[in-house]
Design a protein around this motif. Structure first.
Motif, PDB file in Angstrom:
ATOM      1  N   LYS A  19      11.802  -8.375 -10.495  1.00  0.00           N
ATOM      2  CA  LYS A  19      10.661  -9.286 -10.343  1.00  0.00           C
ATOM      3  C   LYS A  19       9.355  -8.495 -10.354  1.00  0.00           C
ATOM      4  O   LYS A  19       9.313  -7.358  -9.881  1.00  0.00           O
ATOM      5  N   GLU A  20       8.292  -9.114 -10.873  1.00  0.00           N
ATOM      6  CA  GLU A  20       6.974  -8.492 -10.791  1.00  0.00           C
ATOM      7  C   GLU A  20       6.576  -8.386  -9.329  1.00  0.00           C
ATOM      8  O   GLU A  20       6.871  -9.262  -8.520  1.00  0.00           O
ATOM      9  N   PHE A  21       5.895  -7.279  -8.985  1.00  0.00           N
ATOM     10  CA  PHE A  21       5.512  -7.066  -7.598  1.00  0.00           C
ATOM     11  C   PHE A  21       4.041  -6.668  -7.483  1.00  0.00           C
ATOM     12  O   PHE A  21       3.225  -7.408  -6.983  1.00  0.00           O
ATOM     13  N   ASP A  22       3.695  -5.489  -7.982  1.00  0.00           N
ATOM     14  CA  ASP A  22       2.323  -4.976  -7.865  1.00  0.00           C
ATOM     15  C   ASP A  22       1.977  -4.249  -9.158  1.00  0.00           C
ATOM     16  O   ASP A  22       2.313  -3.070  -9.309  1.00  0.00           O
ATOM     17  N   ARG A  23       1.370  -4.976 -10.076  1.00  0.00           N
ATOM     18  CA  ARG A  23       1.039  -4.458 -11.408  1.00  0.00           C
ATOM     19  C   ARG A  23       2.295  -3.983 -12.111  1.00  0.00           C
ATOM     20  O   ARG A  23       3.171  -4.776 -12.395  1.00  0.00           O
ATOM     21  N   ILE A  79      14.825  -5.030  -2.767  1.00  0.00           N
ATOM     22  CA  ILE A  79      14.527  -3.600  -2.841  1.00  0.00           C
ATOM     23  C   ILE A  79      13.100  -3.461  -3.346  1.00  0.00           C
ATOM     24  O   ILE A  79      12.775  -3.930  -4.434  1.00  0.00           O
ATOM     25  N   THR A  80      12.260  -2.821  -2.543  1.00  0.00           N
ATOM     26  CA  THR A  80      10.871  -2.601  -2.906  1.00  0.00           C
ATOM     27  C   THR A  80      10.633  -1.096  -3.019  1.00  0.00           C
ATOM     28  O   THR A  80      10.477  -0.414  -2.008  1.00  0.00           O
ATOM     29  N   PRO A  81      10.626  -0.573  -4.248  1.00  0.00           N
ATOM     30  CA  PRO A  81      10.436   0.869  -4.418  1.00  0.00           C
ATOM     31  C   PRO A  81       9.005   1.278  -4.068  1.00  0.00           C
ATOM     32  O   PRO A  81       8.070   0.499  -4.266  1.00  0.00           O
ATOM     33  N   PRO A  82       8.819   2.504  -3.559  1.00  0.00           N
ATOM     34  CA  PRO A  82       7.486   2.955  -3.168  1.00  0.00           C
ATOM     35  C   PRO A  82       6.595   3.359  -4.336  1.00  0.00           C
ATOM     36  O   PRO A  82       5.370   3.361  -4.203  1.00  0.00           O
ATOM     37  N   ASP A  83       7.224   3.695  -5.485  1.00  0.00           N
ATOM     38  CA  ASP A  83       6.412   4.153  -6.614  1.00  0.00           C
ATOM     39  C   ASP A  83       7.177   3.944  -7.923  1.00  0.00           C
ATOM     40  O   ASP A  83       8.343   3.560  -7.930  1.00  0.00           O
ATOM     41  N   LEU A  84       6.499   4.215  -9.044  1.00  0.00           N
ATOM     42  CA  LEU A  84       7.094   3.998 -10.361  1.00  0.00           C
ATOM     43  C   LEU A  84       8.269   4.927 -10.635  1.00  0.00           C
ATOM     44  O   LEU A  84       9.234   4.524 -11.297  1.00  0.00           O
ATOM     45  N   ASP A  85       8.224   6.158 -10.130  1.00  0.00           N
ATOM     46  CA  ASP A  85       9.344   7.079 -10.327  1.00  0.00           C
ATOM     47  C   ASP A  85      10.602   6.564  -9.648  1.00  0.00           C
ATOM     48  O   ASP A  85      11.694   6.593 -10.227  1.00  0.00           O
ATOM     49  N   ASN A  86      10.460   6.065  -8.431  1.00  0.00           N
ATOM     50  CA  ASN A  86      11.606   5.512  -7.709  1.00  0.00           C
ATOM     51  C   ASN A  86      12.112   4.255  -8.401  1.00  0.00           C
ATOM     52  O   ASN A  86      13.310   4.028  -8.489  1.00  0.00           O
ATOM     53  N   MET A  87      11.189   3.434  -8.922  1.00  0.00           N
ATOM     54  CA  MET A  87      11.582   2.230  -9.642  1.00  0.00           C
ATOM     55  C   MET A  87      12.406   2.601 -10.879  1.00  0.00           C
ATOM     56  O   MET A  87      13.444   1.988 -11.154  1.00  0.00           O
ATOM     57  N   ALA A  88      11.976   3.629 -11.617  1.00  0.00           N
ATOM     58  CA  ALA A  88      12.706   4.070 -12.805  1.00  0.00           C
ATOM     59  C   ALA A  88      14.098   4.577 -12.429  1.00  0.00           C
ATOM     60  O   ALA A  88      15.069   4.344 -13.163  1.00  0.00           O
ATOM     61  N   GLU A  89      14.213   5.240 -11.287  1.00  0.00           N
ATOM     62  CA  GLU A  89      15.510   5.725 -10.822  1.00  0.00           C
ATOM     63  C   GLU A  89      16.435   4.552 -10.489  1.00  0.00           C
ATOM     64  O   GLU A  89      17.625   4.573 -10.828  1.00  0.00           O
TER      65      GLU A  89
END
Length: 69
Positions: free
Chosen positions: A14-18, A35-45
């Motif tokens: 889902k879209e969250f913050d940009r 699950i709310t990742p802290p940053d784009l790197d964690n999201m990619a993981e």
């Protein structure tokens, strides 16, 4: 946004913050965890692990809670 099917539940992006997205774990039509990742790197993981077929049981949701589906 993508959806990953697992045995007994699904993970919905889902879209969250940009550009940062969150991931809802849905079981029997209800959101049981997010699950709310802290940053784009964690999201990619997270995406990489989901694409590889990983199960989210035991993962942390980003708020210190352990996911149990």
């Amino acid at each position: 946004m993508r959806v990953w099917e697992r045995d007994g539940y699904e993970v919905v992006e889902k879209e969250f913050d940009r550009d940062l997205h969150e991931f809802e774990i849905i079981k029997d039509g209800e959101v049981v965890a997010t699950i709310t990742p802290p940053d784009l790197d964690n999201m990619a993981e997270i995406v990489s692990q989901l694409d590889a077929g990983e199960d989210v049981n035991g993962w942390e949701d980003g708020n210190g809670n352990t996911i149990r589906v």
